[in-house]
Design a protein around this motif. Structure first.
Motif, PDB file in Angstrom:
ATOM      1  N   LYS A 143       0.850  -1.188   0.000  1.00  0.00           N
ATOM      2  CA  LYS A 143       0.000   0.000   0.000  1.00  0.00           C
ATOM      3  C   LYS A 143       0.890   1.244   0.000  1.00  0.00           C
ATOM      4  CE  LYS A 143      -4.426   1.197   1.916  1.00  0.00           C
ATOM      5  NZ  LYS A 143      -5.397   1.108   2.979  1.00  0.00           N
ATOM      6  N   PRO A 193      -6.035  10.840   4.560  1.00  0.00           N
ATOM      7  CA  PRO A 193      -5.822   9.442   4.189  1.00  0.00           C
ATOM      8  C   PRO A 193      -4.351   8.976   4.243  1.00  0.00           C
ATOM      9  CG  PRO A 193      -5.918  10.789   2.208  1.00  0.00           C
ATOM     10  CD  PRO A 193      -5.916  11.731   3.384  1.00  0.00           C
ATOM     11  N   ILE A 241     -11.842  13.846   2.267  1.00  0.00           N
ATOM     12  CA  ILE A 241     -10.677  12.984   2.508  1.00  0.00           C
ATOM     13  C   ILE A 241     -10.247  12.296   1.223  1.00  0.00           C
ATOM     14  CG2 ILE A 241     -11.180  12.627   4.947  1.00  0.00           C
ATOM     15  CD1 ILE A 241     -12.363   9.898   4.163  1.00  0.00           C
ATOM     16  N   GLN A 242     -10.858  12.679   0.117  1.00  0.00           N
ATOM     17  CA  GLN A 242     -10.524  12.063  -1.165  1.00  0.00           C
ATOM     18  C   GLN A 242      -9.351  12.815  -1.821  1.00  0.00           C
ATOM     19  OE1 GLN A 242     -11.893   9.189  -1.859  1.00  0.00           O
ATOM     20  NE2 GLN A 242     -13.151   9.342  -0.018  1.00  0.00           N
ATOM     21  N   PRO A 243      -8.737  12.198  -2.830  1.00  0.00           N
ATOM     22  CA  PRO A 243      -7.479  12.739  -3.369  1.00  0.00           C
ATOM     23  C   PRO A 243      -7.643  14.112  -4.025  1.00  0.00           C
ATOM     24  CG  PRO A 243      -8.356  11.016  -4.783  1.00  0.00           C
ATOM     25  CD  PRO A 243      -9.138  10.966  -3.522  1.00  0.00           C
ATOM     26  N   GLY A 296      -4.466  11.207  -1.836  1.00  0.00           N
ATOM     27  CA  GLY A 296      -5.206  10.110  -1.216  1.00  0.00           C
ATOM     28  C   GLY A 296      -5.117   8.816  -1.996  1.00  0.00           C
ATOM     29  N   VAL A 297      -5.117   8.903  -3.324  1.00  0.00           N
ATOM     30  CA  VAL A 297      -5.073   7.690  -4.140  1.00  0.00           C
ATOM     31  C   VAL A 297      -3.730   6.998  -4.008  1.00  0.00           C
ATOM     32  CG1 VAL A 297      -4.818   6.941  -6.539  1.00  0.00           C
ATOM     33  CG2 VAL A 297      -6.869   8.136  -5.824  1.00  0.00           C
ATOM     34  N   GLN A 325      -3.408   5.309  -0.707  1.00  0.00           N
ATOM     35  CA  GLN A 325      -4.308   4.178  -0.425  1.00  0.00           C
ATOM     36  C   GLN A 325      -4.114   2.999  -1.355  1.00  0.00           C
ATOM     37  OE1 GLN A 325      -6.471   3.834   2.142  1.00  0.00           O
ATOM     38  NE2 GLN A 325      -5.650   5.749   2.933  1.00  0.00           N
ATOM     39  N   MET A 326      -3.595   3.241  -2.550  1.00  0.00           N
ATOM     40  CA  MET A 326      -3.541   2.154  -3.536  1.00  0.00           C
ATOM     41  C   MET A 326      -2.407   1.168  -3.240  1.00  0.00           C
ATOM     42  SD  MET A 326      -1.844   4.045  -6.854  1.00  0.00           S
ATOM     43  CE  MET A 326      -1.974   2.618  -7.913  1.00  0.00           C
ATOM     44  N   MET A 327      -2.560  -0.024  -3.813  1.00  0.00           N
ATOM     45  CA  MET A 327      -1.478  -1.016  -3.779  1.00  0.00           C
ATOM     46  C   MET A 327      -0.968  -1.198  -5.187  1.00  0.00           C
ATOM     47  SD  MET A 327      -2.844  -4.088  -1.344  1.00  0.00           S
ATOM     48  CE  MET A 327      -1.449  -4.876  -0.610  1.00  0.00           C
ATOM     49  N   THR A 330      -0.806  11.306  -9.565  1.00  0.00           N
ATOM     50  CA  THR A 330      -1.924  10.458  -9.971  1.00  0.00           C
ATOM     51  C   THR A 330      -2.543  10.941 -11.276  1.00  0.00           C
ATOM     52  OG1 THR A 330      -2.409   9.859  -7.686  1.00  0.00           O
ATOM     53  CG2 THR A 330      -4.210   9.660  -9.250  1.00  0.00           C
ATOM     54  N   ARG A 388      -1.063   9.695 -14.455  1.00  0.00           N
ATOM     55  CA  ARG A 388      -1.437   8.334 -14.864  1.00  0.00           C
ATOM     56  C   ARG A 388      -2.673   8.378 -15.753  1.00  0.00           C
ATOM     57  NH1 ARG A 388       0.122   4.498 -10.320  1.00  0.00           N
ATOM     58  NH2 ARG A 388      -1.301   3.091 -11.387  1.00  0.00           N
ATOM     59  N   MET A 416     -11.853  13.080  -9.009  1.00  0.00           N
ATOM     60  CA  MET A 416     -10.741  12.844  -9.926  1.00  0.00           C
ATOM     61  C   MET A 416     -11.181  13.083 -11.362  1.00  0.00           C
ATOM     62  SD  MET A 416      -9.287   9.389  -8.181  1.00  0.00           S
ATOM     63  CE  MET A 416      -7.919   9.207  -9.331  1.00  0.00           C
TER      64      MET A 416
END
Lengths: 248, 181, 359
Positions: free
Chosen positions: C10, C34, C117-119, C173-174, C177-179, C259, C262, C338
């Motif tokens: 993560k 996050p 709390i989002q990216p 945040g992304v 949180q991402m893996m 992010t 991407r 996003m």
């Protein structure tokens, strides 16, 4: 021939910037004498506050960090955690410690952070020109309480030492005063005990030192000492509030 | 190949683990992969979802809003995500907990009675593995055997005794997918 | 070696482990979503490597603990997300002023205020243009993948030490949180790092006393200090620029970092499949901003579309970096929403059509 007065090795040579009659110089000397006695200076890091003692780093013969206003206990925490075999002390005034820095002092004490705090309480903001401090007494005139501190409006003066004495992490807490020789000697004894507590790894230690501010109180140095005795000491009781022996 | 996978259900159904297993599987087969959970207060409300991207291209956003492959483990998830599936995408529905019928006819629907199947296998907790086995049927580039490598990585060592029952559940899911095709 | 195997990790944990690998043994933080997995990971990992994890009473205290530890010469890190980073600004200014090396991670969330709390990427100005008071700069690195975040975090400690300056890892945040699969660098032994002669560890056998300080009461002395800092910042601008250009022979370019890059890259692929000659400029160092990337494209670039998760912050640096006759359009979403790759694609098509290109 016996020397009756020498400068402690842990103090630098030269004059301080403090006002005539100010007790900061005396307090510096007391701290330095104990650093000498305990042979601590070469592994000491001091932390200076924002306030009159901001330049403390110029006066002590040891490494120093200058901290943001009120944050000295957090800075000291970082230092002590990074260099655990060092001796770390902060030197803070009442605006720094009892107003803007209340969170940092309370939590450093609560964690039992192995640092020593020298807290100079002269019941006023000195550096910025005599504004009301959290420790200013009822009725005391300052540049932001020109009619005298009104408790109904501004609340009561904070007794920090008593407040911290509720925290188990605070291993040693004492309040001394600088208004006469007898109390200076007692204060010096408190400082030594506080430093020993840190050296033994017993936890957080703090000595509150009642001090004067002739310039901003608008008094002569002699008058200021008398005012301390008659006004500050009755509100801020002297003595040891917590010590490891007492805890045991 | 660019699979955007969304797996949704309620807390405790193991949807996060399903997604992580797909991501691990992709990693082991040299695909570009990402996994991301929904986070924040919504995870406290009892529903949870995660997004997985499996791709031969670099992964763009790891957040999946228009899944090509979507598994819903309970009714609120079906209601929420059925409209999001891309046309001709796969929607895997846990019919044990989703009494409502899927209304869209432009997507491929795979019905898996995952909870009942798990009960029939004597282990209610492998419903997620049954669903995951079914999902793998729709994902090219991910041979079923890869899960034999993935399970030891994602399960804590004390649970390695459960690997055979999980593999069995995955295989059952695969059978359901194949019989539905 | 098993250490170098690909692992699914993560983002928040990846930064933390990268810091440990880089020899960071002190972490001071405070919980905020996050980025909570980062301090949580450190609380378990630091004791394993003989380090210190401390949950401070506030972000303000945490950054000042960083100040103290950095001043005592150790590699130290703190992390937070937007509202917490705002609280740290006082400390960051002092750290820059006192020239202390440290790494600060910001997993940006939607603002202003408590926001979401989002990216988001709406802390670009705060990170790259100061944030705290005074003329200071810090190197700000915006990774787009977890592998890049691991590599940049590892390097960030070297950059911080080289210049005696804070370095920020600007995620969101992304990315927290991402893996994603990651290969970690080898574990570095902090005892093998060069000694910091300037650090306050107690005088010991040293000739001179050391002082960590940002106060220069005499304006001439403060001016001299600022000039010294400016020379250092110029060196960073010379040496620490990082960026990626994809399809550098294109006519039109998407510009995005982190992010968003991407997502923009996916739009680029879509656009190229439809026959549009589109490339991507991806700033990695946000300060120093990669002006060079744009200078090198000056001969051929006919238009840029900057995409951000903000109302338009980095786009200002893009505009400062390109000839004013070349259009620089902006597309952004903020508050934790996003951008969708299809929307970026549409915006770029509009830009290309608007400049008279028929296809």
């Amino acid at each position: 021939m016996k020397a009756v007065f020498t400068r402690p090795r842990s103090l630098t040579d030269g004059a301080t910037h403090y006002c005539p009659g100010c007790i900061h110089g005396v307090a510096h000397r007391m701290v330095a004498q104990i650093l000498d006695e305990m042979d601590l200076a070469d592994r000491t890091i001091g932390v200076s506050p924002v306030g009159c003692a901001v330049f403390a780093y110029d006066y002590f013969q040891c490494d120093f960090q200058q901290a943001a206003h009120g944050r000295a206990p957090a800075v000291a925490t970082g230092i002590k955690r990074a260099v655990p075999d060092s001796f770390v002390f902060t030197y803070q005034g009442d605006g720094d410690l009892a107003s803007i820095g209340t969170a940092e002092i309370v939590h450093a004490a609560s964690r039992g952070e192995k640092i020593s705090v020298v807290f100079i309480n002269n019941a006023i903001y000195g550096m910025t020109g005599g504004q009301m401090a959290p420790t200013t007494l009822e009725g005391q005139k300052t540049t932001t309480s020109p009619a005298g501190r009104d408790l109904a409006d501004t609340g009561n003066p904070i007794r920090m030492t008593e407040m911290l004495a509720t925290l188990p992490g605070a291993a040693y807490l004492a309040r001394g005063s600088c208004h006469d020789i007898k109390h200076l000697r007692a204060t010096q004894k408190y400082l030594k005990r506080a430093f020993e507590v840190q050296e033994r790894g017993e936890g957080f230690s703090m000595v509150e030192i009642l001090a004067n501010c002739p310039t901003n109180w608008g008094m002569s140095p002699v008058e200021s000492l008398q005012w301390m005795e008659e006004n500050l000491v009755p509100y801020y009781p002297l003595g040891e509030f917590r010590s490891p022996e007492e805890v045991e | 190949m660019y699979h955007e996978i969304l797996i949704a259900g309620f807390g405790g159904q193991g949807v996060m683990l399903m997604g992580q297993m797909l991501a691990y599987a992709g990693m082991k087969r040299d695909l570009n992969v990402s996994w991301i959970p929904s986070y924040g207060p919504e995870q406290r409300g009892g529903t949870a979802n995660c997004g997985v991207v499996l791709s031969t291209e670099p992964v763009g956003s790891p957040v999946v809003t228009e899944p090509s492959d979507c598994a819903v483990m309970n009714l609120p998830s079906l209601t929420k995500f059925e409209p999001a599936v891309t046309p001709s995408g796969y929607l895997y529905v846990n019919t044990s907990l989703c009494p409502d019928e899927v209304t869209r006819d432009d997507i491929k629907v795979v019905r898996v009675a995952a909870t009942e199947e798990a009960d029939a296998m004597g282990n209610a907790r492998v419903a997620n593995m049954i669903m995951l086995g079914a999902m793998m049927g729709g994902l090219e580039g991910l041979p079923f055997e890869v899960m034999e490598e993935v399970l030891p990585d994602v399960l804590p060592e004390r649970h390695h005794g459960l690997i055979p029952v999980n593999l069995k559940a995955l295989a059952r899911g695969r059978e359901i997918f194949e019989s539905a095709e | 070696m098993s250490e170098r195997q690909l692992q699914m990790v993560k983002g928040n944990e990846a930064v933390a482990e990268a810091a440990v690998r880089a020899g960071c043994r002190h972490f001071f933080g405070y919980p905020i979503t996050p980025q909570n997995e980062l301090p949580e990971y450190m609380s378990g990992r630091m004791p394993e490597v003989g380090g210190t994890f401390l949950q401070a009473e506030s972000e303000v205290a945490a950054i000042n603990m960083v100040y103290g530890a950095a001043g005592a010469g150790v590699r130290v890190m703190t992390s937070s997300s937007s509202p917490g980073i705002s609280l740290k600004q006082e400390g960051i200014s002092y750290i820059a002023g006192a020239e202390l090396p440290c790494v600060i991670v910001n997993m940006v969330r939607g603002g202003p205020g408590l926001g979401s709390i989002q990216p988001a990427q709406s802390d670009y100005f705060q990170s790259t243009k100061g944030g705290g008071h005074g003329d200071y700069r810090m190197v700000v690195l915006g990774p787009a993948t977890l592998q890049e975040m691991v590599d940049l975090t590892y390097e960030a400690f070297d950059i911080a030490d080289r210049y005696r300056n804070p370095v920020m890892i600007l995620g969101d945040g992304v990315i927290g949180q991402m893996m994603e699969p990651v290969r970690f660098p080898d574990l570095m032994d902090p005892d093998t790092l060069p000694t910091k002669e300037w650090a306050t560890k107690g005088r010991r056998d040293r000739e001179e006393l050391n002082l960590i300080n940002s106060l220069y009461l005499d304006p001439d002395a403060c001016w001299a200090h600022n000039q010294h800092l400016a020379r250092k910042y110029a060196e960073m601008q010379e040496n620490e620029v990082r960026y990626e250009v994809v399809h550098g022979d294109a006519e039109y370019f998407l510009v995005a970092y982190g992010t968003t890059a991407r997502i923009a890259r996916r739009s680029m692929t879509d656009l190229r499949e439809r026959g549009y000659d589109v490339g991507l400029v991806r700033p990695i160092s946000l300060w120093p901003f990669p002006e060079k990337a744009f200078r090198d494209l000056a001969d051929r670039a006919r238009g840029y579309l900057a995409v951000e998760m903000s109302l338009g912050q980095m786009v200002e640096d893009v505009r400062l970096s390109v000839d004013s006759s070349v259009p620089v359009a902006f597309y952004g979403t903020a508050g934790g929403v996003m951008p969708h790759h299809a929307d970026i694609t549409q915006q770029m098509e509009d830009l290309i059509r608007g400049t008279g290109d028929d296809r």
